[in-house]
Motif scaffolding. Structure first.
Motif, PDB file in Angstrom:
ATOM      1  N   LEU A 300      51.094 -29.618  -7.845  1.00  0.00           N
ATOM      2  CA  LEU A 300      50.160 -29.462  -8.966  1.00  0.00           C
ATOM      3  C   LEU A 300      49.564 -30.815  -9.361  1.00  0.00           C
ATOM      4  O   LEU A 300      48.386 -30.893  -9.734  1.00  0.00           O
ATOM      5  CB  LEU A 300      50.884 -28.833 -10.162  1.00  0.00           C
ATOM      6  N   ILE A 301      50.371 -31.876  -9.263  1.00  0.00           N
ATOM      7  CA  ILE A 301      49.873 -33.221  -9.572  1.00  0.00           C
ATOM      8  C   ILE A 301      48.839 -33.649  -8.528  1.00  0.00           C
ATOM      9  O   ILE A 301      47.777 -34.181  -8.864  1.00  0.00           O
ATOM     10  CB  ILE A 301      51.031 -34.231  -9.619  1.00  0.00           C
ATOM     11  N   TYR A 302      49.135 -33.396  -7.234  1.00  0.00           N
ATOM     12  CA  TYR A 302      48.174 -33.739  -6.190  1.00  0.00           C
ATOM     13  C   TYR A 302      46.832 -33.063  -6.470  1.00  0.00           C
ATOM     14  O   TYR A 302      45.773 -33.682  -6.396  1.00  0.00           O
ATOM     15  CB  TYR A 302      48.647 -33.277  -4.799  1.00  0.00           C
ATOM     16  N   ALA A 303      46.895 -31.756  -6.747  1.00  0.00           N
ATOM     17  CA  ALA A 303      45.676 -30.970  -6.950  1.00  0.00           C
ATOM     18  C   ALA A 303      44.913 -31.422  -8.192  1.00  0.00           C
ATOM     19  O   ALA A 303      43.680 -31.485  -8.195  1.00  0.00           O
ATOM     20  CB  ALA A 303      46.020 -29.483  -7.054  1.00  0.00           C
ATOM     21  N   TYR A 304      45.643 -31.737  -9.248  1.00  0.00           N
ATOM     22  CA  TYR A 304      45.000 -32.136 -10.500  1.00  0.00           C
ATOM     23  C   TYR A 304      44.321 -33.499 -10.369  1.00  0.00           C
ATOM     24  O   TYR A 304      43.233 -33.720 -10.902  1.00  0.00           O
ATOM     25  CB  TYR A 304      46.023 -32.169 -11.632  1.00  0.00           C
ATOM     26  N   ARG A 305      44.950 -34.421  -9.649  1.00  0.00           N
ATOM     27  CA  ARG A 305      44.450 -35.794  -9.581  1.00  0.00           C
ATOM     28  C   ARG A 305      43.421 -36.015  -8.482  1.00  0.00           C
ATOM     29  O   ARG A 305      42.687 -36.997  -8.506  1.00  0.00           O
ATOM     30  CB  ARG A 305      45.631 -36.751  -9.370  1.00  0.00           C
ATOM     31  N   SER A 306      43.353 -35.129  -7.487  1.00  0.00           N
ATOM     32  CA  SER A 306      42.418 -35.308  -6.371  1.00  0.00           C
ATOM     33  C   SER A 306      41.446 -34.136  -6.309  1.00  0.00           C
ATOM     34  O   SER A 306      41.836 -33.006  -5.998  1.00  0.00           O
ATOM     35  CB  SER A 306      43.190 -35.427  -5.053  1.00  0.00           C
ATOM     36  N   HIS A 307      40.174 -34.432  -6.577  1.00  0.00           N
ATOM     37  CA  HIS A 307      39.155 -33.377  -6.529  1.00  0.00           C
ATOM     38  C   HIS A 307      39.008 -32.826  -5.116  1.00  0.00           C
ATOM     39  O   HIS A 307      38.868 -31.609  -4.921  1.00  0.00           O
ATOM     40  CB  HIS A 307      37.812 -33.927  -7.021  1.00  0.00           C
ATOM     41  N   GLU A 308      39.047 -33.718  -4.129  1.00  0.00           N
ATOM     42  CA  GLU A 308      38.874 -33.301  -2.735  1.00  0.00           C
ATOM     43  C   GLU A 308      40.003 -32.370  -2.298  1.00  0.00           C
ATOM     44  O   GLU A 308      39.772 -31.330  -1.678  1.00  0.00           O
ATOM     45  CB  GLU A 308      38.838 -34.530  -1.840  1.00  0.00           C
ATOM     46  N   LEU A 309      41.228 -32.728  -2.641  1.00  0.00           N
ATOM     47  CA  LEU A 309      42.374 -31.893  -2.290  1.00  0.00           C
ATOM     48  C   LEU A 309      42.335 -30.583  -3.058  1.00  0.00           C
ATOM     49  O   LEU A 309      42.641 -29.513  -2.500  1.00  0.00           O
ATOM     50  CB  LEU A 309      43.667 -32.647  -2.591  1.00  0.00           C
ATOM     51  N   ARG A 310      41.961 -30.647  -4.315  1.00  0.00           N
ATOM     52  CA  ARG A 310      41.884 -29.430  -5.135  1.00  0.00           C
ATOM     53  C   ARG A 310      40.865 -28.446  -4.556  1.00  0.00           C
ATOM     54  O   ARG A 310      41.121 -27.243  -4.488  1.00  0.00           O
ATOM     55  CB  ARG A 310      41.523 -29.804  -6.573  1.00  0.00           C
ATOM     56  N   LYS A 311      39.724 -28.969  -4.124  1.00  0.00           N
ATOM     57  CA  LYS A 311      38.687 -28.113  -3.545  1.00  0.00           C
ATOM     58  C   LYS A 311      39.168 -27.457  -2.259  1.00  0.00           C
ATOM     59  O   LYS A 311      38.944 -26.253  -2.028  1.00  0.00           O
ATOM     60  CB  LYS A 311      37.432 -28.946  -3.268  1.00  0.00           C
ATOM     61  N   THR A 312      39.860 -28.226  -1.428  1.00  0.00           N
ATOM     62  CA  THR A 312      40.370 -27.672  -0.161  1.00  0.00           C
ATOM     63  C   THR A 312      41.448 -26.626  -0.421  1.00  0.00           C
ATOM     64  O   THR A 312      41.506 -25.586   0.262  1.00  0.00           O
ATOM     65  CB  THR A 312      40.942 -28.804   0.712  1.00  0.00           C
ATOM     66  N   LEU A 313      42.316 -26.873  -1.404  1.00  0.00           N
ATOM     67  CA  LEU A 313      43.345 -25.892  -1.757  1.00  0.00           C
ATOM     68  C   LEU A 313      42.717 -24.592  -2.246  1.00  0.00           C
ATOM     69  O   LEU A 313      43.176 -23.493  -1.893  1.00  0.00           O
ATOM     70  CB  LEU A 313      44.258 -26.464  -2.841  1.00  0.00           C
ATOM     71  N   GLN A 314      41.653 -24.705  -3.043  1.00  0.00           N
ATOM     72  CA  GLN A 314      40.960 -23.507  -3.526  1.00  0.00           C
ATOM     73  C   GLN A 314      40.375 -22.717  -2.362  1.00  0.00           C
ATOM     74  O   GLN A 314      40.442 -21.482  -2.348  1.00  0.00           O
ATOM     75  CB  GLN A 314      39.855 -23.907  -4.512  1.00  0.00           C
ATOM     76  N   GLU A 315      39.832 -23.422  -1.381  1.00  0.00           N
ATOM     77  CA  GLU A 315      39.276 -22.745  -0.207  1.00  0.00           C
ATOM     78  C   GLU A 315      40.367 -22.029   0.579  1.00  0.00           C
ATOM     79  O   GLU A 315      40.164 -20.894   1.042  1.00  0.00           O
ATOM     80  CB  GLU A 315      38.561 -23.764   0.681  1.00  0.00           C
ATOM     81  N   LEU A 316      41.507 -22.683   0.739  1.00  0.00           N
ATOM     82  CA  LEU A 316      42.627 -22.063   1.468  1.00  0.00           C
ATOM     83  C   LEU A 316      43.145 -20.827   0.749  1.00  0.00           C
ATOM     84  O   LEU A 316      43.393 -19.791   1.373  1.00  0.00           O
ATOM     85  CB  LEU A 316      43.764 -23.071   1.627  1.00  0.00           C
TER      86      LEU A 316
END
Length: 325
Positions: A300-316
Motif C-alpha cells: 500500500l505504501i509503494y502504491a501510494y507513494r509511486s504514481h507509476e506503480l499505482r497506475k500499473t497496479l490499477q491496470e493489473l
C-alpha cells in the motif's frame, strides 16, 4: 511448529530453543477467551487462526501484484524498483510461510490431517528458513534502498555510472545468498543463544546505518539541491527526495511491526524466567499479527507513494477483474 489441538500459533522461527519460553507456552491452555487472565494476572489475548490465514492471503496477493507490476512496466525497470521488488519478495515469504503453517494447523485441528512426524519436521525446517530469510533480506534491502537513495541525492550526476543494472543485480544476488546461508546456519544452531544475539545485533546495526544515512540526507539535502538546480536537475532532486521519504515510511512501519518481535528476543536473553517477561511472551500472537501486517502494509505504501506503480497496479487489477467476468 506445534500441530496439536488447541496449540498456540507461533512462527516456525520459534522452533529455535529460546530457553523456557516454549515450555512455558505449551503448559498453558490457549483456547481461553479473549482477555482471560492467568494465575499471576497476565492477560492472554486469543487470536483466531482464521485471522492469520486471511491476512496472509491478502498480503500474498498484494505482494504478487507489486512484483508483477514492476515486471510489466518498463518505466519501473530501475535499481530502486528492483530492490523494492526484492523487498516485496521478502514480504511474500512471510505470507507464504504463514499461509502454509496456518492451513496445516487448521486441517489438523479439524482432524483432516495425518502427517508423518518426519515430514512435519522437514516442513518446519523449510518454514524456518523462509521466515529467517525474510527477516535478514528485508533488513538488508532496506539498507540497500537507503544507500541507493543516498547515492541518488548526493551523487546525482554520477548515479547511473555508480548504480548500474549489473551492480544492482549483483547486490541482489549477494543479499539473497547471504540471507539464505544465514538462515540455514540459524536453523542448524537454533539451540544456541548466539543466534538470537546475531539477529538482534543485525537489527540494531540496520537501524543505526539507516539513521546515519537519513540524518545526512535530510540535513544536507537542502544545500545540495541548490547545486542540483544550477544544473537544471531540480526535478530529479525532487524525485530522489520523494524516494528517500518513501523509504523512511517503509523503515518506520518495519520498526513498528517488527519491533515487538525483536523486543521479545531481547527479553528471552534478559529475563527468560521472569513472571513479567512471561506475561509479555504469552501475547506473542499479537506480535505475529503485526509482522503479517507489515507484509500487508508495504504494498500500500509503494502504491501510494509511486504514481507509476499505482497506475500499473490499477491496470493489473482491472485486467484481472475483466478476465474474471
Amino acid at each position: 511448529m506445534e500441530l496439536t489441538n488447541g496449540s498456540l500459533h507461533y512462527p516456525s522461527l520459534l522452533h529455535m530453543d529460546f530457553g523456557p519460553l516454549l515450555d512455558y507456552m505449551d503448559e498453558n491452555d490457549t483456547n481461553s477467551s479473549i482477555g482471560e487472565q492467568n494465575a499471576i494476572g497476565c492477560v492472554q489475548i486469543h487470536v483466531p487462526q482464521e485471522l492469520f490465514l486471511a491476512l496472509g492471503l491478502i498480503s500474498l496477493v498484494e505482494n504478487i501484484l507489486v512484483i508483477l507490476a514492476i515486471m510489466k512496466n518498463r518505466n519501473l525497470h530501475s535499481p530502486m524498483y528492483y530492490f523494492i521488488c526484492c523487498l516485496a519478495v521478502s514480504d511474500m515469504l512471510v505470507s507464504v510461510s504463514n499461509v502454509v503453517e496456518t492451513m496445516f494447523m487448521l486441517l489438523n485441528d479439524h482432524g483432516l490431517l495425518d502427517v508423518h512426524p518426519g515430514m512435519l519436521q522437514h516442513l518446519d525446517n523449510v518454514i524456518d528458513v523462509m521466515i529467517c530469510s525474510s527477516v535478514v533480506s528485508s533488513l538488508s534491502f532496506l539498507c540497500t534502498i537507503a544507500a541507493d537513495r543516498y547515492v541518488t541525492i548526493f551523487y546525482a550526476l554520477r548515479y547511473h555510472s555508480i548504480m548500474t543494472t549489473q551492480r544492482a543485480v549483483a547486490i541482489i544476488v549477494v543479499v539473497w545468498l547471504a540471507s539464505i546461508a544465514a538462515s540455514i546456519l540459524f536453523i542448524v544452531y537454533h539451540t544456541d543463544n548466539a543466534v538470537i544475539v546475531c539477529l538482534v545485533t543485525f537489527f540494531c546495526i540496520t537501524l543505526v546505518f539507516n539513521a546515519v544515512l537519513y540524518l545526512h540526507m535530510f540535513v544536507l539535502a537542502h544545500a545540495h539541491s541548490r547545486r542540483i538546480v544550477a544544473f537544471h536537475k531540480n526535478r530529479r532532486q525532487s524525485t530522489s527526495m520523494k524516494g528517500a521519504i518513501t523509504l523512511t515510511i517503509l523503515l518506520g512501519v518495519f520498526i513498528l511491526c517488527w519491533g515487538p518481535f525483536f523486543l521479545h528476543l531481547i527479553l528471552i536473553l534478559a529475563c527468560p524466567t521472569s513472571p513479567f517477561c512471561n506475561c509479555f511472551f504469552r501475547n506473542f500472537n499479537l506480535f505475529l499479527i503485526l509482522i503479517i501486517c507489515n507484509s500487508l502494509i508495504d504494498p500500500l505504501i509503494y502504491a501510494y507513494r509511486s504514481h507509476e506503480l499505482r497506475k500499473t497496479l490499477q491496470e493489473l487489477i482491472l485486467c484481472s477483474w475483466c478476465l474474471g467476468v
